[in-house]
Design a protein around this motif. Sequence first.
Motif, short mmCIF file in Angstrom:
data_model
loop_
_atom_site.label_atom_id
_atom_site.label_comp_id
_atom_site.label_asym_id
_atom_site.label_seq_id
_atom_site.Cartn_x
_atom_site.Cartn_y
_atom_site.Cartn_z
N ILE A 208 47.56 21.94 37.41
CA ILE A 208 47.16 22.30 38.76
C ILE A 208 45.66 22.58 38.82
O ILE A 208 44.96 22.12 39.73
CB ILE A 208 47.95 23.52 39.25
CG1 ILE A 208 49.43 23.16 39.42
CG2 ILE A 208 47.39 24.04 40.57
CD1 ILE A 208 50.33 24.35 39.61
N SER A 209 45.15 23.31 37.84
CA SER A 209 43.73 23.63 37.82
C SER A 209 42.89 22.37 37.67
O SER A 209 41.87 22.20 38.36
CB SER A 209 43.44 24.60 36.67
OG SER A 209 42.11 25.05 36.74
N ALA A 210 43.32 21.45 36.80
CA ALA A 210 42.60 20.20 36.61
C ALA A 210 42.58 19.35 37.87
O ALA A 210 41.56 18.76 38.23
CB ALA A 210 43.21 19.42 35.44
N LEU A 211 43.73 19.31 38.56
CA LEU A 211 43.82 18.53 39.81
C LEU A 211 42.96 19.17 40.89
O LEU A 211 42.24 18.47 41.62
CB LEU A 211 45.27 18.47 40.27
CG LEU A 211 46.22 17.56 39.48
CD1 LEU A 211 47.66 17.84 39.85
CD2 LEU A 211 45.89 16.10 39.72
N LYS A 212 43.06 20.48 41.05
CA LYS A 212 42.32 21.17 42.10
C LYS A 212 40.81 21.00 41.94
O LYS A 212 40.08 20.95 42.92
CB LYS A 212 42.66 22.67 42.09
CG LYS A 212 44.06 23.00 42.54
CD LYS A 212 44.17 22.92 44.05
CE LYS A 212 45.52 23.41 44.52
NZ LYS A 212 45.69 23.24 45.97
N ASN A 213 40.35 20.93 40.69
CA ASN A 213 38.92 20.86 40.45
C ASN A 213 38.41 19.46 40.21
O ASN A 213 37.26 19.27 39.80
CB ASN A 213 38.58 21.77 39.26
CG ASN A 213 38.82 23.23 39.58
OD1 ASN A 213 38.14 23.82 40.41
ND2 ASN A 213 39.81 23.83 38.96
#
Length: 218
Positions: A208-213
């Motif tokens: 999720i963090s990789a996708l969001k950023n």
Amino acid sequence: MSSPDKIDIAIVDDHTLFRQGLVGLLTESGRINVLFDASNGADMIQKIGKQALPGVILMDITMPIMDGYETTKWLKQNHPEINVLALSMFEEDKPIIEMLKSGAGGYMLKQSKVADLVNAIAGINEHAFYINELVSGKLLRNIQNKQTVKNDFSDLNSNELRFLELCCSDLTYKQIADQMNLSPHTIDNYRESLFQKFETKSRTALVISALKNGLIKI
């Protein structure tokens, strides 16, 4: 009728009794105004243009005709200003990741308390995302502080980025190792290193963090 003090939402779920019960409970909270409810994505599309747009849509995943993944993608393409909060019985990584990949800004379980759901709606309405124990407590700060994110993740190498992309799939870590022609031990090192960099302890939060950023694209 909408009130400036209340959050306008819609509910998309194929279980009529659950949907109607949720309308009543959220309305009783005094903080939520339910504009409409729909039994699936196709039903939602028929109703969504006939009145003011909701700020948040509570989205079930498993529905006939048009499921939560497809409906969320449609919303992000046609009404990106609407925030989607997934509401499901599934606790597994895969549906959580898939809903966030589709464009949902948060994920709640149907067995959640009404007060927690109301707080989640308020959170996603204000910030466009809602992070809870299903993902990561520290992830919220990483998303909000984009400069810190860039500094933290600027040193990711191509193998680490490829590992992050494969984490979006339902492959096991061993299968990811085979796919990358690396040893399981090396993959374990990548995982632990990235967990430390992203300040998280779960694969779901990592993805999720990789996708969001914008570090990986699906």
